[in-house]
Enzyme design. Structure first.
Site, PDB file in Angstrom:
ATOM      1  N   LYS A 190      71.754  31.026   7.637  1.00  0.00           N
ATOM      2  CA  LYS A 190      70.352  31.142   7.242  1.00  0.00           C
ATOM      3  C   LYS A 190      69.479  30.410   8.246  1.00  0.00           C
ATOM      4  O   LYS A 190      69.546  29.192   8.370  1.00  0.00           O
ATOM      5  CB  LYS A 190      70.118  30.528   5.862  1.00  0.00           C
ATOM      6  CG  LYS A 190      68.714  30.837   5.355  1.00  0.00           C
ATOM      7  CD  LYS A 190      68.303  29.979   4.180  1.00  0.00           C
ATOM      8  CE  LYS A 190      67.726  28.661   4.589  1.00  0.00           C
ATOM      9  NZ  LYS A 190      66.464  28.740   5.358  1.00  0.00           N
ATOM     10  N   GLU A 263      73.948  17.481  10.807  1.00  0.00           N
ATOM     11  CA  GLU A 263      73.251  17.070  12.028  1.00  0.00           C
ATOM     12  C   GLU A 263      71.828  16.773  11.605  1.00  0.00           C
ATOM     13  O   GLU A 263      71.053  17.698  11.355  1.00  0.00           O
ATOM     14  CB  GLU A 263      73.286  18.278  12.974  1.00  0.00           C
ATOM     15  CG  GLU A 263      73.238  17.949  14.410  1.00  0.00           C
ATOM     16  CD  GLU A 263      74.535  17.333  14.863  1.00  0.00           C
ATOM     17  OE1 GLU A 263      74.539  16.109  15.006  1.00  0.00           O
ATOM     18  OE2 GLU A 263      75.513  18.066  15.072  1.00  0.00           O
ATOM     19  N   CYS A 297      65.359  16.538  17.147  1.00  0.00           N
ATOM     20  CA  CYS A 297      66.009  15.507  16.331  1.00  0.00           C
ATOM     21  C   CYS A 297      66.359  14.286  17.162  1.00  0.00           C
ATOM     22  O   CYS A 297      66.345  13.169  16.665  1.00  0.00           O
ATOM     23  CB  CYS A 297      67.241  16.070  15.640  1.00  0.00           C
ATOM     24  SG  CYS A 297      68.307  16.971  16.751  1.00  0.00           S
ATOM     25  N   GLU A 392      60.782   9.045  11.062  1.00  0.00           N
ATOM     26  CA  GLU A 392      60.750  10.153  12.007  1.00  0.00           C
ATOM     27  C   GLU A 392      59.422  10.904  11.834  1.00  0.00           C
ATOM     28  O   GLU A 392      59.080  11.301  10.724  1.00  0.00           O
ATOM     29  CB  GLU A 392      61.926  11.082  11.684  1.00  0.00           C
ATOM     30  CG  GLU A 392      62.120  12.184  12.666  1.00  0.00           C
ATOM     31  CD  GLU A 392      63.348  13.035  12.344  1.00  0.00           C
ATOM     32  OE1 GLU A 392      63.603  13.295  11.153  1.00  0.00           O
ATOM     33  OE2 GLU A 392      64.039  13.432  13.289  1.00  0.00           O
TER      34      GLU A 392
HETATM   35  P1  NAI Z   1      64.462  20.893   6.125  1.00  0.00           P
HETATM   36  O1  NAI Z   1      65.590  19.969   6.258  1.00  0.00           O
HETATM   37  O2  NAI Z   1      63.853  21.061   4.783  1.00  0.00           O
HETATM   38  O3  NAI Z   1      64.858  22.369   6.638  1.00  0.00           O
HETATM   39  C1  NAI Z   1      65.948  22.658   7.461  1.00  0.00           C
HETATM   40  C2  NAI Z   1      66.692  23.873   6.906  1.00  0.00           C
HETATM   41  O4  NAI Z   1      67.242  23.567   5.626  1.00  0.00           O
HETATM   42  C3  NAI Z   1      65.821  25.110   6.687  1.00  0.00           C
HETATM   43  O5  NAI Z   1      66.580  26.254   6.993  1.00  0.00           O
HETATM   44  C4  NAI Z   1      65.532  25.057   5.187  1.00  0.00           C
HETATM   45  O6  NAI Z   1      65.250  26.301   4.636  1.00  0.00           O
HETATM   46  C5  NAI Z   1      66.833  24.521   4.653  1.00  0.00           C
HETATM   47  N1  NAI Z   1      66.753  23.826   3.366  1.00  0.00           N
HETATM   48  C6  NAI Z   1      65.679  23.204   2.803  1.00  0.00           C
HETATM   49  N2  NAI Z   1      66.028  22.676   1.604  1.00  0.00           N
HETATM   50  C7  NAI Z   1      67.333  22.964   1.407  1.00  0.00           C
HETATM   51  C8  NAI Z   1      68.263  22.683   0.364  1.00  0.00           C
HETATM   52  N3  NAI Z   1      67.923  21.965  -0.706  1.00  0.00           N
HETATM   53  N4  NAI Z   1      69.547  23.114   0.499  1.00  0.00           N
HETATM   54  C9  NAI Z   1      69.928  23.801   1.596  1.00  0.00           C
HETATM   55  N5  NAI Z   1      69.079  24.114   2.595  1.00  0.00           N
HETATM   56  C10 NAI Z   1      67.804  23.698   2.520  1.00  0.00           C
HETATM   57  O7  NAI Z   1      63.352  20.460   7.149  1.00  0.00           O
HETATM   58  P2  NAI Z   1      61.781  20.763   7.042  1.00  0.00           P
HETATM   59  O8  NAI Z   1      61.247  20.549   5.658  1.00  0.00           O
HETATM   60  O9  NAI Z   1      61.539  22.066   7.635  1.00  0.00           O
HETATM   61  O10 NAI Z   1      61.208  19.598   7.936  1.00  0.00           O
HETATM   62  C11 NAI Z   1      60.926  18.343   7.354  1.00  0.00           C
HETATM   63  C12 NAI Z   1      61.334  17.226   8.267  1.00  0.00           C
HETATM   64  O11 NAI Z   1      62.722  17.308   8.511  1.00  0.00           O
HETATM   65  C13 NAI Z   1      60.716  17.254   9.637  1.00  0.00           C
HETATM   66  O12 NAI Z   1      59.463  16.681   9.668  1.00  0.00           O
HETATM   67  C14 NAI Z   1      61.711  16.471  10.409  1.00  0.00           C
HETATM   68  O13 NAI Z   1      61.493  15.096  10.234  1.00  0.00           O
HETATM   69  C15 NAI Z   1      63.020  16.837   9.799  1.00  0.00           C
HETATM   70  N6  NAI Z   1      63.758  17.878  10.531  1.00  0.00           N
HETATM   71  C16 NAI Z   1      64.766  17.496  11.341  1.00  0.00           C
HETATM   72  C17 NAI Z   1      65.437  18.429  12.085  1.00  0.00           C
HETATM   73  C18 NAI Z   1      66.540  18.032  12.980  1.00  0.00           C
HETATM   74  O14 NAI Z   1      66.888  18.785  13.865  1.00  0.00           O
HETATM   75  N7  NAI Z   1      67.153  16.904  12.766  1.00  0.00           N
HETATM   76  C19 NAI Z   1      65.070  19.830  12.054  1.00  0.00           C
HETATM   77  C20 NAI Z   1      64.035  20.147  11.117  1.00  0.00           C
HETATM   78  C21 NAI Z   1      63.408  19.189  10.413  1.00  0.00           C
END
Ligand code: NAI
Length: 778
Positions: A190, A263, A297, A392
């Site tokens: 996804k 990750e 990240c 972050e």
């Molecule tokens: P997120 O962690 O919510 O989203 C990442 C992925 O997880 C997306 O595909 C989303 O649809 C999915 N997801 C969301 N909730 C889920 C759940 N309960 N179970 C399974 N999958 C789920 O990140 P978001 O809200 O887009 O960004 C928020 C913050 O997260 C950012 O400001 C940043 O700090 C961090 N982030 C870190 C990343 C990294 O590469 N370490 C990448 C994206 C966000």
């Protein structure tokens, strides 16, 4: 006008990349997408718009996957998996190679689509995201080719659920899909809801490559779909995203037996020493924090600069910031593009607005009108505890503070709950290589930053998650060892009526910090043989004893810095001392278990100690050749402090099979003895005391595994927990481990054949790989 004046007044002309091909591709698909399941696109259904964050324009409408879609995709992947695995490594390699070639052929289309969808500058998508994605498939085509010869004991996990974020949409897909399918797994992936378009184009590429149906399935939708995948009948979840969702997934998969890699986020330090090439270090910062608008990240988001040069360095940095160009991401002269979505822009604005500390400098540059843009920002003079030094931001905002000595730099760098990456700038290679091992990070870059390659593993420590992607170590995340599993049933202690006849209290104590300690609970229990004979008494450890033992293990950190040679000597010494008392231990085991297994257990335990000693100075890292100016040193570091619930059925051998490799790799342990048969472990105190094992390296608790499991698993100073207990505790342990995201290795009620040698597996669990990128050659 003379030449000097021309140079001084010269401005960039626009160099726009055309969006026409990508927009035509979207229109050709009807601008509405379904999911990619079993080799075909489903009809578009209810869903949401995917927008260009630079303009707000709707690019396409995507479908929100339902539970039915998830079930159908998982079923397709399940059906396809055995045939895909049986195709063999070389058979699969051809498909991975074909995917790499098609990515190359369509690289411009992918780059433009990525930039339209995500807002990142075309220079980055064209020169970094897409070439690295292609390299990942080509590298893993090679891994598939070599799997049978180089990993003879490895097999596929089965069906992998993969959930990826929006910051590197195609690259994260490549990091997940390539190793998974190379090793014979099938996937249900996804993409993030903001950025699904290149994943859908990739689905089209899979069709073009003739990839067998069901090997790659792609579902679009938001976090709710992610949750459905997490709880579906899959064998593994691989997630990249926020730490908070990572923790939720750890809890949701607890005890399910699903493999898991996470990750997650970071607040990576960027350390500049006074002898650094300051101009290079400034240029490095452009790549560290303004690359991809800081939505990385491992972004070098926390600048630590030596006090003596801080003023000069910040001045240079501000001058450089004021020359960055922000605007239309499709313009090839643009340095900083659009933030992914108004929601993310809001988060960044909110975090910066709430900060009252330090001095804020926004780049003095023309800002584009409309769209999701945020100026490159530097906040100087923060204290280590300020929110923005800890949280972050995931935007183009750099925070900084100063340090005086290298030791202080290390302390500040490690003052975070994260541990993803770190950057060190110094012209003194002695200093840089002295600092690198001291940084708590999965990746360290020396005099460079944000470098990635398929050959070098990537992944974090602490709350940045666990598991590695890329390199040989990344394959462990998509394979399991070929062993037949057998149900492990709980072993209850024998009961009896015998009361102690000895008027003196001979209750075996706990062993904490090199000393025998009475249990805090003040309680003990009788240990009976199968016929009810009283064999002894042991203390019942409680939460406080667990805390004391962990504290002792943490304090024994010097062990992790000893040489492999020294650790080998001590392990041999333990083996020698155990051997001298072999009969006594064998008799004890026979008496406790009622089985004639004692002699074999002792002899094999001695073998385990010898094997661990043998590996202590040989389980080395690797040097990876990477196609950048440098090499990546893949160093095996001890995981740290490990809590272990010993195998019940093999009171000495289970204990030793876990303890010996953990110690060999430089870890400190807190081991709960076999719950029903604890006396072999308590007899072992004397062996430890006579074998030069430093205090606190091995701490032994007795009592109920069920009592100790949660305090151990939730303890924030333990780095890992292993459980081989026959009590059904895997779910509790994994759920409790989510607090600090400690690494967990639990048996899910499957028996281990302790007479077989699993040392390699234990060694693998006992280390974490840190990739240190150093300049090398031209
Ligand atoms: P997120 O962690 O919510 O989203 C990442 C992925 O997880 C997306 O595909 C989303 O649809 C999915 N997801 C969301 N909730 C889920 C759940 N309960 N179970 C399974 N999958 C789920 O990140 P978001 O809200 O887009 O960004 C928020 C913050 O997260 C950012 O400001 C940043 O700090 C961090 N982030 C870190 C990343 C990294 O590469 N370490 C990448 C994206 C966000």
């Amino acid at each position: 006008m003379n030449v000097k004046e021309i140079f001084e007044t010269m401005d960039y002309g626009p160099a726009p990349e055309s969006a026409a091909e990508a927009l035509t591709w979207l229109v050709d698909q009807g601008s509405r997408f379904g999911h990619f399941i079993n080799g075909e696109f489903t009809a578009p259904a209810d869903g949401f718009d995917s927008k260009n964050p630079a303009t707000g324009e709707v690019l396409a409408t995507l479908s929100q996957a339902t539970q039915d879609d998830v079930d159908t995709a998982v079923a397709a992947a399940r059906t396809a998996q055995p045939k895909w695995e049986k195709l063999g490594g070389p058979g699969r390699a051809k498909y991975l190679y074909a995917l790499a070639r098609l990515l190359q052929k369509h690289s411009r289309l992918f780059a433009v689509l990525e930039t339209l969808d995500n807002g990142k500058p075309i220079r980055e998508s064209r020169d970094i995201d897409i070439p690295l994605a292609q390299r990942h498939f080509s590298y893993h085509a090679g891994m598939a080719q070599l799997m049978e010869s180089e990993l003879p004991d490895a097999q596929a996990l089965g069906v992998c659920g993969q959930i990826i974020p929006w910051n590197f949409p195609l690259l994260m897909l490549a990091w997940k899909v390539a190793p998974a399918i190379a090793m014979g797994n099938t996937v249900v992936l996804k993409p993030a809801e903001y950025t699904s378009l290149t994943a859908l184009l990739f689905a089209d590429i899979c069709r073009q490559a003739g990839l067998p149906k069901g090997v790659v399935n792609i579902l679009t939708g938001d976090g709710a779909v992610g949750e459905m995948i997490t709880t579906a009948e899959v064998d593994k979840i691989a997630f990249t995203g926020s730490t908070s969702v990572g923790k939720r997934i750890r809890q949701a998969t607890a005890g399910s037996g699903k493999a898991l890699t996470l990750e997650l986020g970071g607040k990576s330090p960027y350390i500049v020493f006074d002898d650094a090439d300051l101009d290079s270090a400034v240029e490095g910062l452009v790549d560290a924090i303004w690359f991809n608008q800081g939505q990385v990240c491992c972004a070098g988001s926390r600048l630590l600069v030596q006090e003596s040069i801080a003023e000069r360095f910040h001045a240079k940095l501000r001058a450089r910031m004021d020359k960055l160009r922000i605007g239309n991401p499709l313009d090839k002269c643009i340095d900083v593009g659009a933030v992914v979505d108004p929601i993310q822009l809001n988060t960044i604005q909110g975090l910066v607005a709430a900060n009252t500390a330090g001095t804020t400098h926004h780049a003095q540059i023309p800002m584009p009108k409309g769209g999701c843009f945020y100026p490159p920002t530097l906040i100087e003079g923060l204290a280590p505890s300020d929110t923005l030094m800890q949280e972050e931001i995931f935007g183009p905002v750099l925070v900084s503070c100063t340090f005086r000595t290298p030791a202080e730099a290390v302390e500040l760098a490690n003052n975070t709950r994260y541990g993803l990456a770190a950057t060190v700038w110094s012209e003194n290679i002695n200093l840089a290589l002295d600092i690198a091992p001291k940084l708590v990070a999965g990746v360290v870059w020396i005099n460079g930053t944000n470098m990635f390659d398929a050959a070098a593993g990537f992944g974090g420590k602490r709350e940045s998650g666990f598991g590695r992607e890329g390199g040989w170590e990344g394959l462990a995340a998509y394979t399991k060892t070929k062993v037949k599993s057998k149900q492990l049933n709980q072993i209850a202690p024998f009961s009896g009526a015998g009361a102690p006849t000895d008027p003196l209290d001979r209750t075996a104590k706990l062993y904490i910090g090199g000393k025998q300690a009475r249990p805090d609970s003040g309680y003990s229990r009788n240990v009976y043989g199968p016929k009810g004979a009283l064999l002894g008494q042991v203390g019942l450890a409680n939460r406080k004893d667990v805390r004391n033992a962990v504290e002792a293990a943490v304090g024994a950190r010097a062990w992790s810095k000893t040489t492999g040679h020294l650790r080998a000597q001590i392990l041999y010494y333990i083996a020698e001392n155990l051997s001298a008392r072999a009969d006594e231990f064998a008799n004890r085991i026979n008496a406790m278990t009622g089985k004639a297994q004692g002699a074999d257990e002792v002899e094999t335990s001695i073998q385990r100690l010898f094997t661990a000693a043998a590996w202590a100075d040989k389980y080395d890292g690797q040097v990876h050749g990477v196609p950048l100016r440098g090499v990546a040193l893949a160093m095996k570091e001890p995981t740290g402090t490990i809590g272990i619930l010993s195998a019940d059925e093999a009171p000495l051998l289970g204990f030793m099979s876990a303890m010996a490799p953990a110690l060999a790799m430089g870890n400190r342990v807190v081991i709960a003895a076999s719950d029903p048969y604890p006396l072999a472990a308590t007899d072992f105190y004397q062996v430890l005391e006579t074998s030069d094992v430093p205090a606190g390296v091995v701490n032994i608790l007795t009592g109920s595994h069920a009592e100790m499991a949660t305090p151990l698993a939730s303890h924030l100073n333990l780095d890992a927990i292993w459980s081989f207990s026959s009590t059904d505790l895997s779910a509790d342990i994994e759920a409790a481990s989510a607090g600090n995201l400690k690494r967990s290795w639990v048996n899910n009620n499957q028996a281990m054949d302790w007479m077989s040698d699993h040392s390699k597996r234990f060694l693998q669990e006992a280390v974490e790989i840190k990739n240190i990128w150093v300049p090398y050659g031209e």
